[in-house]
Design a protein around this motif. Structure first.
Motif: not given
Length: 159
Positions: A135-155
């Motif tokens: 459904n991320f593809a559907i959410y992409e179609e619903r908005t004009d903004r670029l959906i940000p993606v983050f990578f989290l790593s254990k400290v």
């Protein structure tokens, strides 16, 4: 993925779902309180998830947000989709304002570093996110903004 994942994907794709987000979040908070953080709505749906804990950029109060995630290289990918809402989720703004964050994963609280993934690398990890939640593809179609993606790593002690 779990037995209820296909149902969750269908429900997540309906156009009125963004309006239900406050009710879903309240229900999830109650469920997590009742189970002492061991079960969330995403767990029931059979989807990988974390709770992101970041200080509010204005108040400094810790804000907890359950998020769908994808495991990658001993870390977690998360996306600020907000069901395709034109506005960024507040947690994105709060994360960008802090150096480190915490997550709760499988009942353990961990301190994490984060990076926002951009450019061609974002395009590559976006495919991983789509495998977990089409459904991320559907959410992409619903908005004009670029959906940000983050990578989290254990400290670790070294970081």
């Amino acid at each position: 993925m779990g037995i209820l994942t296909p149902l969750a994907v269908k429900i997540g794709a309906v156009s009125w779902m963004p309006k239900m987000l406050p009710l879903i979040e309240k229900s999830d908070v109650q469920l997590q309180r009742l189970t002492k953080g061991r079960v969330s709505v995403l767990d029931i749906a059979g989807l990988p998830n974390i709770v992101l804990r970041v200080p509010g950029r204005k108040t400094g109060n810790i804000r907890s947000t359950p998020l769908l995630c994808a495991l990658k290289d001993d870390g977690w990918l998360i996306a600020g989709s907000y069901f395709g809402n034109p506005k960024l989720p507040t947690w994105v703004l709060n994360l960008r304002a802090c150096e480190t964050a915490q997550i709760v994963h499988r009942g353990k609280t961990l301190k994490v570093n984060w990076i926002e993934i951009t450019g061609t690398e974002r395009d590559e990890v976006w495919k991983i996110m789509l495998d977990i939640w089409p459904n991320f593809a559907i959410y992409e179609e619903r908005t004009d903004r670029l959906i940000p993606v983050f990578f989290l790593s254990k400290v670790t002690a070294d970081s």
